[in-house]
Design an enzyme around this catalytic site. Structure first.
Site, mmCIF file in Angstrom:
data_model
loop_
_atom_site.group_PDB
_atom_site.id
_atom_site.type_symbol
_atom_site.label_atom_id
_atom_site.label_comp_id
_atom_site.label_asym_id
_atom_site.label_seq_id
_atom_site.Cartn_x
_atom_site.Cartn_y
_atom_site.Cartn_z
ATOM 1 N N ASP A 26 0.852 -1.182 0.000
ATOM 2 C CA ASP A 26 0.000 0.000 0.000
ATOM 3 C C ASP A 26 0.894 1.241 0.000
ATOM 4 O OD1 ASP A 26 -2.406 1.649 0.598
ATOM 5 O OD2 ASP A 26 -1.485 1.832 2.586
ATOM 6 N N ASP A 28 -0.474 4.965 0.792
ATOM 7 C CA ASP A 28 -0.845 5.992 1.775
ATOM 8 C C ASP A 28 -0.815 5.478 3.202
ATOM 9 O OD1 ASP A 28 -1.481 8.549 0.458
ATOM 10 O OD2 ASP A 28 -2.852 7.308 -0.708
ATOM 11 N N ASP A 192 -2.018 -0.740 5.897
ATOM 12 C CA ASP A 192 -2.325 -0.083 7.166
ATOM 13 C C ASP A 192 -3.806 0.172 7.407
ATOM 14 O OD1 ASP A 192 -2.361 2.151 5.199
ATOM 15 O OD2 ASP A 192 -2.674 3.358 7.002
#
Length: 261
Positions: A26, A28, A192
Site C-alpha cells: 500500500d 498511503d 495499514d
C-alpha cells in the site's frame, strides 16, 4: 460462493512470473508517513471528524470504501481545489517512511520487485514519489492504483479501477494472479488501513503498519478475522524480517508467529 471478479477500467503491469519473492505494498500511510488523501480531506476538504466517521463506517461494514472515499475527494473539489494544487500540496507536505529508500534499494539489488498497490490516484502518487531523490528508482516502481479525470472547468474526480467493487480498487486482484502461477513467488504485502482489507488474507506474509496517530484499522480487521500479521513501525524494521525469510534463516510461519518486526 465467491464474489464475482470485478472488471478493471485500467491496465495492469505484467505479473512477475520468474521471481522467488515479490513485495506488494500500500502507499498511503504505509510508504508515506501519513495518508495523502486523509491529509487533503482534513486540510482542504470537509475535515478530520467527518472523514474519520466515514473510515469507521467502512470498518464496521455500514458503507463501502468506494463510496466513503469518493465523498472525501468530492469535498475537496467542492471547496474549489484543483488537482494540480492538490499534487503540489502533497509534494510539499507528505513525507516518505525514513526506511523505504533503503528497503527499496535492497529489494532491487536482490531481484525482488516492489509494486505499489494503492486505492489512491497514480498521478498524485508519482508526485510524492518524486521525493525519493532517485528518479530512476522511483520510475522503476510499478503502480497499480486508481486514476483521475480532469474536466474542462477544472473540476476533477477519481476514476476507479474497479467501479463495480465496493473497494473501488479491489487490491486482491493484484495478488491473486500470482497464486495461479505454476511456481508462485512468496508474496509480502504491506498495508495499514481499510482499503487493504481485500488483500490482507491473500498475502503469504502480511505486514501491518502501526501509525503514530493511533489509527490502525487494518490491525483491528486482522485481529477480528484471525489473520496473522506482523506489526511494524518503519520499513527499516521490516527489512530485517524480509531478509531473514529471503535468506532462509526463518520461515514465514516463524516470523508470523512472532507478530512484530
Amino acid at each position: 460462493m465467491s464474489d464475482p471478479i470485478p472488471e478493471s477500467t485500467l491496465p495492469y503491469p505484467p505479473v512477475y512470473k520468474d521471481k522467488r519473492f515479490v513485495v506488494l505494498t500500500d502507499w498511503d500511510g504505509t510508504i508515506t508517513t501519513q495518508d495523502s488523501n486523509d491529509y487533503m480531506t482534513d486540510t482542504l476538504g470537509y475535515g478530520k471528524d467527518k472523514r474519520r466517521a466515514g473510515n469507521l463506517s467502512v470498518l464496521e461494514g455500514r458503507r463501502t470504501f468506494r463510496d466513503a472515499f469518493r465523498e472525501m475527494l468530492e469535498s475537496i473539489v467542492a471547496n474549489g481545489h484543483s488537482f494540480e494544487e492538490c499534487k503540489e500540496v502533497l509534494r510539499k507536505n507528505i513525507k516518505l517512511d525514513s526506511g523505504f529508500k533503503d528497503f527499496n534499494s535492497w529489494c532491487k539489488a536482490n531481484d525482488i520487485p516492489v509494486v505499489i498497490v494503492s486505492s489512491g490516484m497514480a498521478p498524485s502518487i508519482r508526485a510524492v514519489l518524486s521525493n525519493l531523490d532517485d528518479e530512476e528508482a522511483a520510475n522503476a516502481i510499478d503502480i497499480i492504483a486508481n486514476d483521475v479525470e480532469i474536466h474542462p472547468d477544472g473540476k476533477w474526480n477519481i476514476k476507479f479501477r474497479h467501479p463495480s467493487s465496493g473497494y473501488g480498487h479491489d487490491k486482491s486482484r493484484a495478488i491473486l494472479p500470482y497464486k495461479d502461477l505454476e511456481s508462485p513467488p512468496l508474496l509480502f504485502f504491506f498495508g495499514d488501513g481499510v482499503s487493504d482489507m481485500s488483500a490482507a488474507r491473500h498475502a503469504d506474509i502480511l505486514f501491518v503498519k502501526q501509525k503514530d496517530d493511533g489509527e490502525n484499522d487494518l490491525a483491528a480487521y486482522c485481529n477480528r478475522e484471525g489473520i496473522k500479521h506482523i506489526i511494524f513501525h518503519h520499513f527499516s524494521e521490516a527489512l530485517g524480517v524480509v531478509q531473514s525469510v529471503v535468506s532462509g534463516e526463518k520461515t514465514p510461519e516463524e516470523v508470523l508467529a512472532i507478530g512484530k518486526a
